[in-house]
Every structure is written in C-alpha cells, then in structure tokens.
Write a protein that holds these residues in place. Sequence first.
Motif, short mmCIF file in Angstrom:
data_model
loop_
_atom_site.label_atom_id
_atom_site.label_comp_id
_atom_site.label_asym_id
_atom_site.label_seq_id
_atom_site.Cartn_x
_atom_site.Cartn_y
_atom_site.Cartn_z
N LEU A 14 -4.36 6.01 -6.00
CA LEU A 14 -4.33 6.56 -4.64
C LEU A 14 -5.60 6.21 -3.88
O LEU A 14 -5.55 5.84 -2.70
CB LEU A 14 -4.15 8.08 -4.71
N ALA A 69 0.96 4.27 -2.87
CA ALA A 69 0.71 5.66 -2.51
C ALA A 69 1.91 6.55 -2.83
O ALA A 69 1.77 7.62 -3.41
CB ALA A 69 0.35 5.76 -1.03
N SER A 108 2.45 6.90 -6.61
CA SER A 108 1.43 7.77 -7.20
C SER A 108 1.73 9.24 -6.92
O SER A 108 1.60 10.09 -7.79
CB SER A 108 0.05 7.39 -6.66
N HIS A 109 2.15 9.53 -5.67
CA HIS A 109 2.49 10.91 -5.33
C HIS A 109 3.68 11.40 -6.16
O HIS A 109 3.70 12.54 -6.63
CB HIS A 109 2.80 11.02 -3.84
N ARG A 146 -6.05 3.88 -0.57
CA ARG A 146 -6.66 4.42 0.64
C ARG A 146 -7.85 3.57 1.09
O ARG A 146 -8.04 3.33 2.28
CB ARG A 146 -7.13 5.85 0.38
N ARG A 161 0.82 -1.21 0.00
CA ARG A 161 0.00 0.00 0.00
C ARG A 161 0.86 1.26 0.00
O ARG A 161 0.57 2.23 -0.71
CB ARG A 161 -0.94 -0.01 1.20
N ARG A 162 1.92 1.26 0.82
CA ARG A 162 2.79 2.43 0.87
C ARG A 162 3.48 2.67 -0.47
O ARG A 162 3.64 3.82 -0.91
CB ARG A 162 3.84 2.28 1.98
#
Length: 283
Positions: A132, A80, A83-84, A136, A76-77
Amino acid sequence: MVGVAAIALGWLVAGRMLQPLHRITETARRIAESPAADRGLHDRIALQGPDDEIKQLADTFDLMLTRLDRSFDGQRRFIANASHELRTPLTLNRTLLEVSLHDESASPGMRQLGTTLLAINDRHGRLIDGLLLLARSERELTERSYVDLADIAAHVSGAGIQMELYEATTIGDPVLLERLVQNLVENGVRHNLPGGWVRVATYAKNGLATLEVANTGPVVPRYDVAGLFEPFRRLGTDRLAGPGVGLGLSIVRAVARAHGGEVHAVPRDEGGLTVTVTLPAAY
C-alpha cells in the motif's frame, strides 16, 4: 540585399516549420526528466494546426501517453485494491488465532502452532502495508509540508545508534519521509553484525537535504547493490527470508523519487552499506 532577404525569409520559414518538432521534443524531455517513471504521463503535446505528418506524429505520441498513463494508473489501483481486500481475512485470522491462544484448554502443541501462525499472519500484514505504501509513494504528492530530516532521524533512531544530525530541510509528505528514514534505519539495524554499529547523519549541502545511513554488516558485492532496491529482492537470494518483507529499500527509492530526489548505496570495504538519500533542500 536580395540574398540577405532570402536568407532571412528562409530562416523564418524553417523556424515555423520546426516549431512543432521543438514542441514535441520539449514534451518528451519533460516526461523523461520527471522524478518517477509515470510522473509526467499526464502531459500532452496537443498540437494545433493542419493535419499533416507532424500533427499526426504528435497525435500518435499523445495517444501513446494516454495508454501508458491508464496502464500505470490501473496498476496502482490494482495493488491498492488488492491490498485492501487482503486486509479483511488477515484481520479475521489474527482474531481467531488470538482467541485460540487464550483458550486455557489448548495443548502446548496447539499454542506453539498458534504462535507460529500468528507470526506468519503478522508478516503478511506487513507485506500488505508495504505494498500500500509503495503504491501511494508512486503517485503525485497530495500533501507538502516543511520537514527537517534531522528531526525525523532523531525521532525514529533508537538507543545505540550513532547520530550526527544537522538541519536538512525539504518540502514533502511528512508521513512518507518518516517512513523513508525509518526504513533505512531499520534496514541498517536488521543487517548489522553483532557488536557492530549503525550511524545516521543528516546535513544540507549544495542545495540538497541529505540523509546518510551506514552500518557494519556482511560484505556486499557491488554487482548486488542495484538489485537491493527492487521489490522482494534480498542480498544473495530472490526469495523472501527473515523478518522483513523485501520492500524496505524499494519504498525508500519510490519516496525519494516522488520528492524529486535520489538514493544511492555504496558497499563498505569492511562490510555493510552506506545509503545516501538526497532531496531538494528548502531554506
């Protein structure tokens, strides 16, 4: 009398010996029945007692859960963070393209190329936003509010959509639930046929808040339905095509499961789908 005492003593001893196994079974059941694949991986047996075979089994089970938990959390990290990081070059590309399009000296061919690249850039942006949101929605919910699916459906449904909305209240994250409803409505409109219809209904029944979105569309083979909820999967192809990014129904399923609910799709004989989301009702 001695026989009865022996049976009672045997039952007591057996119960104490089996108690650790019952604890292991209960923990495994809680994890298996959690609403998402990784939702219960924070749970542990933490068995106390002598270092025998049963305690070694419990400790091994706890170690496995720890490693799985770290693996899911790392995944998951990564999504994220990646994507950022991808947002920055896309934002820069968009700015440069928009400046080029406003240049009066640009030729018609360059303007057409810029418009095409801008559309591709926007599509990549939607893909990142979807990743993202998917990352989440697969985490533990941090915000829970009283939400009426009927209110959300009325807000996101545009003109020309048939609506039959009754109160369907649940407890959850308002932003994620709004995206769930919006994705289903947009999916119904995008895959509709010219001159067809899209119908949205909400109601509460049997302790469940229910949302139904149905449309007229192409005939969907029943064996293709399950694959539509997988990321980047589309009807009849495994590759991305068209205006969407192939994450809409994946996000719907992830959000529903994060709220302790489920989503099911049934092909209509005349063409199109009826997608039903059920969530625990709140009264």
